[in-house]
Write a protein that holds these residues in place. Sequence first.
Motif, PDB file in Angstrom:
ATOM      1  N   HIS A  25       0.864  -1.187   0.000  1.00  0.00           N
ATOM      2  CA  HIS A  25       0.000   0.000   0.000  1.00  0.00           C
ATOM      3  C   HIS A  25       0.893   1.227   0.000  1.00  0.00           C
ATOM      4  O   HIS A  25       1.974   1.224   0.614  1.00  0.00           O
ATOM      5  CB  HIS A  25      -0.904   0.015   1.240  1.00  0.00           C
ATOM      6  N   ARG A  26       0.448   2.269  -0.691  1.00  0.00           N
ATOM      7  CA  ARG A  26       1.291   3.459  -0.832  1.00  0.00           C
ATOM      8  C   ARG A  26       1.453   4.209   0.488  1.00  0.00           C
ATOM      9  O   ARG A  26       2.474   4.839   0.735  1.00  0.00           O
ATOM     10  CB  ARG A  26       0.696   4.394  -1.884  1.00  0.00           C
ATOM     11  N   TYR A  27       0.447   4.136   1.350  1.00  0.00           N
ATOM     12  CA  TYR A  27       0.492   4.851   2.623  1.00  0.00           C
ATOM     13  C   TYR A  27       0.384   3.848   3.772  1.00  0.00           C
ATOM     14  O   TYR A  27       0.220   2.642   3.556  1.00  0.00           O
ATOM     15  CB  TYR A  27      -0.638   5.873   2.691  1.00  0.00           C
ATOM     16  N   TYR A  28       0.466   4.366   5.002  1.00  0.00           N
ATOM     17  CA  TYR A  28       0.338   3.513   6.174  1.00  0.00           C
ATOM     18  C   TYR A  28      -1.134   3.402   6.555  1.00  0.00           C
ATOM     19  O   TYR A  28      -1.809   4.407   6.779  1.00  0.00           O
ATOM     20  CB  TYR A  28       1.134   4.101   7.337  1.00  0.00           C
ATOM     21  N   GLU A  29      -1.623   2.190   6.589  1.00  0.00           N
ATOM     22  CA  GLU A  29      -3.024   1.962   6.958  1.00  0.00           C
ATOM     23  C   GLU A  29      -3.065   0.824   7.972  1.00  0.00           C
ATOM     24  O   GLU A  29      -2.625  -0.292   7.697  1.00  0.00           O
ATOM     25  CB  GLU A  29      -3.843   1.608   5.723  1.00  0.00           C
ATOM     26  N   TYR A  30      -3.627   1.108   9.142  1.00  0.00           N
ATOM     27  CA  TYR A  30      -3.621   0.159  10.259  1.00  0.00           C
ATOM     28  C   TYR A  30      -5.023  -0.379  10.530  1.00  0.00           C
ATOM     29  O   TYR A  30      -6.012   0.365  10.484  1.00  0.00           O
ATOM     30  CB  TYR A  30      -3.091   0.873  11.510  1.00  0.00           C
ATOM     31  N   SER A  31      -5.103  -1.676  10.798  1.00  0.00           N
ATOM     32  CA  SER A  31      -6.357  -2.269  11.261  1.00  0.00           C
ATOM     33  C   SER A  31      -6.003  -3.364  12.263  1.00  0.00           C
ATOM     34  O   SER A  31      -4.872  -3.856  12.297  1.00  0.00           O
ATOM     35  CB  SER A  31      -7.171  -2.853  10.097  1.00  0.00           C
ATOM     36  N   SER A  32      -6.988  -3.735  13.095  1.00  0.00           N
ATOM     37  CA  SER A  32      -6.679  -4.705  14.150  1.00  0.00           C
ATOM     38  C   SER A  32      -7.868  -5.605  14.435  1.00  0.00           C
ATOM     39  O   SER A  32      -9.017  -5.255  14.152  1.00  0.00           O
ATOM     40  CB  SER A  32      -6.271  -3.976  15.436  1.00  0.00           C
ATOM     41  N   ARG A  33      -7.532  -6.754  14.992  1.00  0.00           N
ATOM     42  CA  ARG A  33      -8.544  -7.674  15.526  1.00  0.00           C
ATOM     43  C   ARG A  33      -8.120  -8.003  16.956  1.00  0.00           C
ATOM     44  O   ARG A  33      -7.185  -8.762  17.173  1.00  0.00           O
ATOM     45  CB  ARG A  33      -8.627  -8.934  14.672  1.00  0.00           C
ATOM     46  N   ILE A  34      -8.831  -7.394  17.904  1.00  0.00           N
ATOM     47  CA  ILE A  34      -8.489  -7.514  19.314  1.00  0.00           C
ATOM     48  C   ILE A  34      -9.749  -7.859  20.099  1.00  0.00           C
ATOM     49  O   ILE A  34     -10.817  -7.298  19.814  1.00  0.00           O
ATOM     50  CB  ILE A  34      -7.899  -6.190  19.848  1.00  0.00           C
ATOM     51  N   PRO A  35      -9.686  -8.789  21.064  1.00  0.00           N
ATOM     52  CA  PRO A  35     -10.870  -9.086  21.883  1.00  0.00           C
ATOM     53  C   PRO A  35     -11.440  -7.805  22.486  1.00  0.00           C
ATOM     54  O   PRO A  35     -10.702  -6.933  22.934  1.00  0.00           O
ATOM     55  CB  PRO A  35     -10.318 -10.024  22.967  1.00  0.00           C
ATOM     56  N   ARG A  36     -12.755  -7.716  22.488  1.00  0.00           N
ATOM     57  CA  ARG A  36     -13.408  -6.493  22.951  1.00  0.00           C
ATOM     58  C   ARG A  36     -12.967  -6.103  24.365  1.00  0.00           C
ATOM     59  O   ARG A  36     -12.810  -4.914  24.673  1.00  0.00           O
ATOM     60  CB  ARG A  36     -14.927  -6.678  22.907  1.00  0.00           C
ATOM     61  N   ALA A  37     -12.765  -7.098  25.217  1.00  0.00           N
ATOM     62  CA  ALA A  37     -12.401  -6.803  26.609  1.00  0.00           C
ATOM     63  C   ALA A  37     -11.042  -6.125  26.714  1.00  0.00           C
ATOM     64  O   ALA A  37     -10.729  -5.501  27.734  1.00  0.00           O
ATOM     65  CB  ALA A  37     -12.396  -8.096  27.425  1.00  0.00           C
ATOM     66  N   TYR A  38     -10.230  -6.249  25.661  1.00  0.00           N
ATOM     67  CA  TYR A  38      -8.885  -5.663  25.692  1.00  0.00           C
ATOM     68  C   TYR A  38      -8.738  -4.539  24.668  1.00  0.00           C
ATOM     69  O   TYR A  38      -7.635  -4.234  24.211  1.00  0.00           O
ATOM     70  CB  TYR A  38      -7.841  -6.745  25.425  1.00  0.00           C
ATOM     71  N   GLY A  39      -9.835  -3.923  24.330  1.00  0.00           N
ATOM     72  CA  GLY A  39      -9.814  -2.863  23.317  1.00  0.00           C
ATOM     73  C   GLY A  39      -8.924  -1.685  23.689  1.00  0.00           C
ATOM     74  O   GLY A  39      -8.471  -0.954  22.821  1.00  0.00           O
ATOM     75  N   TYR A  40      -8.646  -1.516  24.973  1.00  0.00           N
ATOM     76  CA  TYR A  40      -7.838  -0.373  25.422  1.00  0.00           C
ATOM     77  C   TYR A  40      -6.385  -0.457  24.953  1.00  0.00           C
ATOM     78  O   TYR A  40      -5.644   0.532  25.040  1.00  0.00           O
ATOM     79  CB  TYR A  40      -7.893  -0.249  26.948  1.00  0.00           C
ATOM     80  N   ILE A  41      -5.951  -1.621  24.453  1.00  0.00           N
ATOM     81  CA  ILE A  41      -4.558  -1.731  23.988  1.00  0.00           C
ATOM     82  C   ILE A  41      -4.419  -1.378  22.512  1.00  0.00           C
ATOM     83  O   ILE A  41      -3.305  -1.320  21.985  1.00  0.00           O
ATOM     84  CB  ILE A  41      -4.000  -3.159  24.221  1.00  0.00           C
ATOM     85  N   ASP A  42      -5.523  -1.123  21.830  1.00  0.00           N
ATOM     86  CA  ASP A  42      -5.484  -0.923  20.382  1.00  0.00           C
ATOM     87  C   ASP A  42      -4.616   0.268  19.987  1.00  0.00           C
ATOM     88  O   ASP A  42      -3.736   0.152  19.131  1.00  0.00           O
ATOM     89  CB  ASP A  42      -6.902  -0.750  19.836  1.00  0.00           C
ATOM     90  N   GLU A  43      -4.856   1.423  20.578  1.00  0.00           N
ATOM     91  CA  GLU A  43      -4.085   2.621  20.226  1.00  0.00           C
ATOM     92  C   GLU A  43      -2.601   2.449  20.554  1.00  0.00           C
ATOM     93  O   GLU A  43      -1.735   2.938  19.824  1.00  0.00           O
ATOM     94  CB  GLU A  43      -4.649   3.842  20.950  1.00  0.00           C
ATOM     95  N   LYS A  44      -2.323   1.753  21.639  1.00  0.00           N
ATOM     96  CA  LYS A  44      -0.923   1.520  22.004  1.00  0.00           C
ATOM     97  C   LYS A  44      -0.238   0.607  20.982  1.00  0.00           C
ATOM     98  O   LYS A  44       0.929   0.818  20.619  1.00  0.00           O
ATOM     99  CB  LYS A  44      -0.841   0.915  23.405  1.00  0.00           C
ATOM    100  N   LEU A  45      -0.974  -0.394  20.505  1.00  0.00           N
ATOM    101  CA  LEU A  45      -0.413  -1.260  19.467  1.00  0.00           C
ATOM    102  C   LEU A  45      -0.162  -0.483  18.181  1.00  0.00           C
ATOM    103  O   LEU A  45       0.863  -0.662  17.516  1.00  0.00           O
ATOM    104  CB  LEU A  45      -1.378  -2.423  19.183  1.00  0.00           C
ATOM    105  N   LYS A  46      -1.109   0.367  17.844  1.00  0.00           N
ATOM    106  CA  LYS A  46      -0.961   1.185  16.629  1.00  0.00           C
ATOM    107  C   LYS A  46       0.293   2.042  16.709  1.00  0.00           C
ATOM    108  O   LYS A  46       1.059   2.149  15.735  1.00  0.00           O
ATOM    109  CB  LYS A  46      -2.201   2.055  16.447  1.00  0.00           C
ATOM    110  N   SER A  47       0.517   2.648  17.859  1.00  0.00           N
ATOM    111  CA  SER A  47       1.704   3.486  18.043  1.00  0.00           C
ATOM    112  C   SER A  47       2.980   2.653  17.989  1.00  0.00           C
ATOM    113  O   SER A  47       4.001   3.097  17.437  1.00  0.00           O
ATOM    114  CB  SER A  47       1.618   4.225  19.382  1.00  0.00           C
TER     115      SER A  47
END
Length: 288
Positions: A25-47
């Motif tokens: 992909h020409r740019y950076y594009e992030y997506s994730s599959r994380i258990p709902r109970a642990y959704g608070y780690i998503d932004e940290k993983l992205k970073s």
Amino acid sequence: MTGYGRGQKIIGGRDILVEIRSVNHRYYEYSSRIPRAYGYIDEKLKSLLKTAVSRGKVEVSVTINNIEARESEISINKAVAEGYINALRSVSGELGLRDDLVLSKLIKLPEIFVVQKSPDNQEQIWNDVSEVATEALQKFVEMRQTEGEKLKEDIISKAGYILEMVSKVEELSPLTVENYRRKLYQKISEVLDGKDIDEQRIITESAIFAEKIAVDEETVRLRSHVSQLKDIFSSDDPVGRKLDFIVQEMNREVNTIGSKAQDLNITKIVVDMKAEIEKIREQIQNIE
């Protein structure tokens, strides 16, 4: 570039699995599959991923399985228990039944017990997940680096082929002027039918034509762009956007050569160079 990295560890009574995948992909594009109970780690993983990836469509998948029972606090819902007792004794009095209500029977009734699991330590969970994610990211980067080396070799090979075609253009360009001068002399001779020919006029016309089709500046700049393209690969910084610019400049010079060309052989070479540059352009879209 495409890439894959996997990390898995058992930490703090949890089996943690992190998988990282990317496609071009020409740019950076992030997506994730994380258990709902642990959704608070998503932004940290992205970073975390952003520290190592600047291009590509990246997907991270996290699985967390508790393999040890979490501490739980069990209590009695007194309001519900009293409600049951009052209701049962009311019915026993109305129907004339013996009141044999005992604790062993009461605890079998629904919603008597309240089970509260101890809350997750979010900071500790993120520390554990980040440890596994870092391992997956390292493998992911290593795979992309291996692919990047192969891509680099292929691009440099194509750049070398473009230089070979530039040399052919430089060889053919003077011949184009000579062919023009010869054809001009022949045409004037036919028109004058044996009369004296103004050699100076032919020289002047040939010089004007030579100036018009001259591609010396374009070939020099094209060689410089190819040299810069090769040098960019030695940088430790992200090079994708720099390569984008260089390839655009290469394409511009080749287009100018094509517009000036008055020779079929040079036109064919220009078509070949444009094809190679387009291949490079498609490849560098996947380079960070």
